[in-house]
Design a protein around this motif. Structure first.
Motif, short mmCIF file in Angstrom:
data_model
loop_
_atom_site.label_atom_id
_atom_site.label_comp_id
_atom_site.label_asym_id
_atom_site.label_seq_id
_atom_site.Cartn_x
_atom_site.Cartn_y
_atom_site.Cartn_z
N PRO A 1 0.67 -0.75 -0.08
CA PRO A 1 -0.25 -0.30 0.09
C PRO A 1 1.09 1.40 -0.34
O PRO A 1 0.89 2.00 -0.88
CB PRO A 1 -0.34 -0.16 1.34
N LEU B 1 2.09 -10.71 -2.83
CA LEU B 1 1.38 -9.67 -2.87
C LEU B 1 3.46 -9.10 -1.79
O LEU B 1 3.77 -7.89 -2.42
CB LEU B 1 1.79 -8.97 -0.89
N SER C 1 -3.68 -5.07 -3.49
CA SER C 1 -3.38 -5.14 -2.52
C SER C 1 -4.05 -5.31 -1.13
O SER C 1 -4.06 -6.10 -0.56
CB SER C 1 -2.46 -4.02 -1.89
N ILE C 2 -5.44 -4.86 -1.26
CA ILE C 2 -6.74 -5.26 0.09
C ILE C 2 -7.65 -6.00 -0.09
O ILE C 2 -7.94 -6.72 0.11
CB ILE C 2 -7.40 -3.39 -0.03
N LEU D 1 -10.64 -5.37 -2.60
CA LEU D 1 -11.45 -4.58 -2.04
C LEU D 1 -11.82 -3.41 -2.97
O LEU D 1 -10.51 -2.67 -2.63
CB LEU D 1 -11.57 -5.42 -1.02
#
Lengths: 424, 337
Positions: free
Chosen positions: B51, B177, B250-251, B253
């Motif tokens: 992020p 990730l 990364s999320i 969503l």
């Protein structure tokens, strides 16, 4: 450094003894190691008080279970992180799993957040037992089949039950319905479910107003005015955050509730803020899976409610029950798997064992289904202000089990609403 | 008037730029350090860095507006959302998993949205620009929130793991990730950082700084003020969208919270924390914010209070941010030696 032959032989002897007897020492070490449970719950904002109630309950549960030997002889240690936005909560979840190395994560109240965290749990292969946050839309898409995620009962259960009770108590008096529901999927689903159940029961009611305040709106006077102008005879509201007491207060001041029947399926979350001075009587009042003043409460519930009200000077609500249930279900699963294998069970053995266990939770018995969805007992009824508290209690207590209010495994919620055999 | 003064204090560096760490070199140091980080850092720390790369790219764009043009946007998270939702729609709805295609789409969509929005916003400056961008940001948030069938409403949209250069990666999400995507995002930060460096050192970049210092005088000198501001707005939007695409992966969503005004506030916080007066300051601010946010959240439930207090102290005592402090330390060290 000189090593004598005697010292060398003594060293070899000690090392040999240690190598030959791991079974004697290892269990003691393993039992001393705490079971780390990560908790994700909101601690501020619109859901802050709700999350805090769950945290207090899980702390109470951990303390009580630890006095009784913890989980299979290991003490419970809680690691609490805050549930905030989906992005931040996913990061907190990763922190609990990757950094804090917890054995299980429990919590989550917001559906929007749980839809982000649950797939992450699946990807990380980490056990997640949710307290709440399972509104229909999105759940079926994001979590069609979970291996590591145990979900709470459907959020719509309370609306289904309130709709059934509205028919039970007010059939024949429902002609002009109005809804004021939070402007997100939960509120929209509940309002739609209410209307569909009325139709199935043969109640032909006209929808005279629909209001969709944003969650957390603290000035609802325009919504109250719109509802009053529509002259409904029944108001259905699944508001459940700090805005519900505001609505009831402003509605009462405006005379909105005179001659109007009301259903508040999720009012229990705000029980302490819904004061008698502005709460009408005979409201269909939802307490979800924990009614703190249940006349037939178990000794466990009585002990919890007494401790909670004594310590915090307020009544606990259903999030306490959800938090207790999650921890109790995990404990039951671990101990069953431990008994079956004779050792500390692996994660897949715990996951397989959890759905088999019947758990006595604060609000009553419950268990997880094979598809990892909880089934618990729900309480609602008509409210009364004749009590010693400064908020309403129930004059009549109705209870349904989740299998009466929740879609069976693999069935679409809206298909189920249309075809199910409803208990009222 | 008070707001205007404080914004100027942050946007216009009081000390000579030479006393700051050299922009490109400082960025290079960060990139090299980040490239070596997987050798020493925990897996969790690496998941936090992804992020950060997204924020850092978005902040490079944000700073083109704020630090170099003197326009403070309070709605810049809108472009993070554009990138995130473009990623979600392509990967989960349309089945397009190529991240390169996702990035190109995010760039195109953000430019298309930024052109009319920027056209309206850059006609105003100071608080009026800030308020307009805030309004557009919240309008976009409302669209995401209300158009449930299209956007998933409050529940957002899933983001499926993309293919990098057409290749899928083995292992779970964390391995993805902290492995291939980590270096991919870091590579994007390096490339886009270099491009931004060239932009701010170009005649166009000098025009922006001239506009920031005195728009009227710049106009007399032949600078097309509105058009130049608009170009800066579009470039910053593109950087925001690329950052948003990285954040979304990364999320996993894309959700409306990502474009809420508080997220725009976080971008401002990061820029101020790092020091918007220097090229690399916002990148440093992004890194400091991610680490600070994580550790303060873990330490206390009153983390919002702590973060707010830090922001207040920064604005009052260190308006040039971490980069400014570092520059002063370096200058003092040189003077001493």
């Amino acid at each position: 450094m000189n090593i004598t032959r005697r010292a060398l032989m003594r060293g070899i002897g000690v090392a040999g003894l240690a190598a030959a007897t791991p079974g004697i020492f290892a269990p003691a070490i393993a039992q001393a190691k705490p079971v780390r449970i990560g908790i994700l719950a909101p601690r501020s904002g619109a859901m802050g008080t709700v999350g805090e109630c769950g945290i207090r309950a899980v702390q109470w549960a951990a303390e009580r279970m630890n006095k009784d030997g913890g989980i299979a002889g290991r003490p419970i240690e809680l690691v609490i992180e805050e549930e905030t936005s989906p992005k931040d909560t996913i990061e907190r979840f990763r922190r609990l799993v990757l950094q804090e190395k917890v054995d299980c994560v429990q919590g989550l109240i917001s559906t929007g957040v749980s839809l982000g965290v649950a797939p992450t749990a699946e990807e990380e292969q980490a056990l997640l037992i949710m307290w709440d946050g399972t509104t229909q839309d999105g759940v079926k898409e994001a979590m069609p089949k979970s291996n590591y995620v145990f979900r709470s009962t459907d959020n719509e259960c309370e609306a289904v039950m309130a709709s059934l009770l509205a028919i039970k108590y007010f059939k024949g008096k429902i002609k002009r319905i109005a809804g004021i529901n939070p402007d997100y999927s939960y509120g929209r689903n509940n309002w739609e479910a209410f209307q569909q159940i009325l139709r199935r029961a043969g109640v032909e009611a006209e929808v005279v107003a629909e209001q969709w305040p944003k969650v957390g709106t603290m000035d609802l006077t325009s919504h109250v005015a719109a509802l009053k102008a529509a002259k409904p005879d029944f108001i259905f509201s699944s508001m459940l955050f700090a805005d519900l007491p505001v609505f009831m207060k402003q509605g009462s001041a405006a005379g909105l509730f005179e001659g109007v029947n009301i259903a508040l399926p999720a009012a229990g979350w705000q029980i302490n803020q819904l004061k008698k001075e502005f709460m009408p009587e005979n409201v269909v009042f939802g307490h979800n899976t924990l009614y703190f003043a249940l006349p037939t409460a178990s000794p466990l519930q009585k002990a919890f409610v007494d401790d909670y009200m004594g310590r915090y000077k307020e009544a606990p609500h259903w999030e306490a029950d959800r938090a207790y249930f999650a921890l109790a279900a995990y404990k039951a699963g671990v101990e069953a798997a431990n008994k079956a294998t004779g050792r500390w069970p692996k994660l897949d053995e715990i996951i397989a064992a959890i759905p088999e266990q019947k758990v006595q939770s604060l609000g009553g018995p419950g268990q997880f289904r094979k598809d990892k969805i909880a089934e618990q007992t729900f309480y609602q009824g008509l409210s009364t202000n004749k009590n010693t508290y400064d908020f309403p209690t129930l004059s009549t207590v109705d209870s349904f089990t989740a299998d009466q209010l929740q879609k069976p495994p693999g069935v679409d919620f809206w298909d189920w609403i249309k075809t199910s055999k409803l208990p009222v | 008037m008070r707001i205007e003064t404080s914004v100027r204090a942050v946007a216009s560096p009081a000390a000579p730029p030479l006393s700051r760490p050299k922009g490109l070199w400082a960025l290079l140091v960060i990139v090299v350090a980040m490239a070596a980080l997987p050798l020493i850092a925990s897996t969790y720390t690496l998941t936090l860095m992804v992020p950060f790369f997204g924020f850092a790219i978005a902040l490079l764009g944000f700073n083109l507006l704020f630090g170099y043009t003197g326009l403070l946007s309070f709605g810049h998270a809108m472009f993070l959302g554009v990138g995130a939702y473009a990623t979600a729609v392509l990967t989960s709805k349309l089945g397009v998993r190529s991240f390169e295609l996702v990035l190109l789409t995010a760039i195109a969509v953000s430019a298309l949205i930024a052109l009319p929005v920027g056209y309206l916003c850059v006609r105003y400056t100071r608080i009026f620009f800030g308020m307009l961008t805030l309004a557009f940001g919240m309008l976009f948030h409302s669209i995401l929130f209300k158009f449930y069938g299209l956007t998933g409403g409050d529940q957002g949209m899933r983001v499926v793991r993309p293919l990098l250069f057409g290749m899928d990666s083995a292992g779970g999400k964390t391995a993805f990730l902290t492995g291939p995507f980590y270096y991919y995002a870091l590579g994007l930060l390096a490339v886009l950082g270099f491009v931004m460096w060239r932009i701010v050192r170009s005649p166009f970049g000098l025009h922006l700084q001239a506009i920031r210092e005195n728009a009227q005088k710049a106009s007399y000198l032949g600078v097309q003020v509105s058009r130049t501001r608009l170009a800066a707005f579009v470039i910053s939007a593109i950087y925001g969208a690329v950052g948003g695409a990285i954040l979304a992966v990364s999320i996993g969503l894309a959700d409306p919270e990502m474009v809420y005004w508080t997220q725009s506030g976080n971008l401002v916080f990061m820029a101020v924390l790092g020091g918007s007066g220097s090229f690399v300051g916002p990148v440093i601010g992004g890194l400091a914010f991610v680490l600070l946010h994580d550790s303060v959240m873990a330490a206390t439930q009153y983390w919002r209070f702590v973060m707010g207090a830090i922001l207040v102290l920064l604005v009052i005592f260190f308006p040039r941010g971490i980069a400014g402090i570092a520059g002063d330390v370096v200058a003092r060290f040189r003077k001493g030696s």
